[in-house]
Design a protein around this motif. Structure first.
Motif, mmCIF file in Angstrom:
data_model
loop_
_atom_site.group_PDB
_atom_site.id
_atom_site.type_symbol
_atom_site.label_atom_id
_atom_site.label_comp_id
_atom_site.label_asym_id
_atom_site.label_seq_id
_atom_site.Cartn_x
_atom_site.Cartn_y
_atom_site.Cartn_z
ATOM 1 N N THR A 170 0.854 -1.175 0.000
ATOM 2 C CA THR A 170 0.000 0.000 0.000
ATOM 3 C C THR A 170 0.896 1.232 0.000
ATOM 4 N N GLN A 171 0.623 2.122 -0.965
ATOM 5 C CA GLN A 171 1.406 3.351 -1.046
ATOM 6 C C GLN A 171 0.526 4.446 -1.632
ATOM 7 N N ASN A 172 0.397 5.536 -0.892
ATOM 8 C CA ASN A 172 -0.409 6.686 -1.321
ATOM 9 C C ASN A 172 -1.850 6.296 -1.651
ATOM 10 N N VAL A 196 -0.480 -5.364 -6.097
ATOM 11 C CA VAL A 196 -0.345 -6.797 -5.910
ATOM 12 C C VAL A 196 0.638 -7.305 -6.955
ATOM 13 N N GLU A 197 1.709 -7.936 -6.485
ATOM 14 C CA GLU A 197 2.708 -8.533 -7.369
ATOM 15 C C GLU A 197 2.688 -10.032 -7.126
ATOM 16 N N THR A 221 -1.520 -2.270 -10.044
ATOM 17 C CA THR A 221 -1.808 -1.280 -9.016
ATOM 18 C C THR A 221 -3.168 -0.660 -9.300
ATOM 19 N N THR A 222 -4.054 -0.746 -8.308
ATOM 20 C CA THR A 222 -5.370 -0.109 -8.392
ATOM 21 C C THR A 222 -5.711 0.459 -7.011
ATOM 22 N N SER A 223 -6.897 1.011 -6.903
ATOM 23 C CA SER A 223 -7.315 1.552 -5.611
ATOM 24 C C SER A 223 -7.823 0.459 -4.666
ATOM 25 N N ASP A 224 -8.123 -0.735 -5.199
ATOM 26 C CA ASP A 224 -8.633 -1.838 -4.397
ATOM 27 C C ASP A 224 -7.761 -3.074 -4.609
ATOM 28 N N LEU A 226 -8.413 -6.214 -4.131
ATOM 29 C CA LEU A 226 -9.093 -7.335 -4.774
ATOM 30 C C LEU A 226 -9.120 -7.177 -6.296
ATOM 31 N N ASP A 227 -9.305 -5.939 -6.755
ATOM 32 C CA ASP A 227 -9.242 -5.684 -8.199
ATOM 33 C C ASP A 227 -7.842 -5.965 -8.727
ATOM 34 N N SER A 228 -6.836 -5.575 -7.954
ATOM 35 C CA SER A 228 -5.452 -5.841 -8.355
ATOM 36 C C SER A 228 -5.198 -7.338 -8.429
ATOM 37 N N LEU A 229 -5.716 -8.077 -7.461
ATOM 38 C CA LEU A 229 -5.543 -9.532 -7.458
ATOM 39 C C LEU A 229 -6.194 -10.162 -8.683
ATOM 40 N N GLU A 230 -7.401 -9.735 -8.994
ATOM 41 C CA GLU A 230 -8.105 -10.257 -10.178
ATOM 42 C C GLU A 230 -7.289 -10.017 -11.445
ATOM 43 N N ALA A 231 -6.773 -8.799 -11.588
ATOM 44 C CA ALA A 231 -5.999 -8.452 -12.777
ATOM 45 C C ALA A 231 -4.709 -9.268 -12.857
ATOM 46 N N VAL A 232 -4.055 -9.468 -11.736
ATOM 47 C CA VAL A 232 -2.814 -10.248 -11.716
ATOM 48 C C VAL A 232 -3.078 -11.692 -12.125
#
Length: 135
Positions: A43-45, A50-51, A66-69, A71-77
């Motif tokens: 979490t930054q700014n 999620v990597e 990198t997203t604001s949520d 869970l969205d980042s996890l889905e995209a990854v």
């Protein structure tokens, strides 16, 4: 697949860990039990990153979003990793579609290895072994 979750500048709840395990279980079908997944949540700014890196049999698959949520980042990854793995699998199937692969599969089948396991030679985690076999 062994999954390790690392958090930087944040804490990871059990619900997120369960979600990660559920999502990465879908990728288990491409790999053997020796596969390892490292998931880093940062979490930054106010942005969640999620990597994920999957290591199996000398091959590496990596994605970052990198997203604001988170869970969205996890889905995209997971989507990116799935595309990378299937693309790699298709390349290997195309490359080893010739007689060399069929001879290798027949040799394994006659050695007592089940047919389903012979066909699993297309999976990405044994590419290095196949390359060394045909040298």
């Amino acid at each position: 697949m062994n999954i390790s979750i690392i958090s930087k500048n944040t804490s990871v709840r059990d619900s997120f860990r369960e979600r990660c395990e559920k999502k990465f279980a879908k990728l288990d079908r491409f790999f053997g039990e020796d596969a390892k997944a490292a998931i880093t949540v940062t979490t930054q700014n106010g942005r969640e990153t999620v990597e994920a890196t999957i290591t199996a049999g000398g091959m590496f698959f990596r994605a970052e979003k990198t997203t604001s949520d988170r869970l969205d980042s996890l889905e995209a990854v997971v989507d990116v990793l799935t595309k990378q793995i299937t693309r790699n699998k298709k390349k290997l199937e195309h490359k080893f579609r010739g007689e060399k692969f069929s001879e290798l599969a027949v040799d394994f089948y006659h050695a007592g290895v089940p047919l389903a396991q012979c066909l699993s030679l297309f999976t990405p985690f044994i590419v290095t072994w196949v390359k060394n076999y045909f040298r």
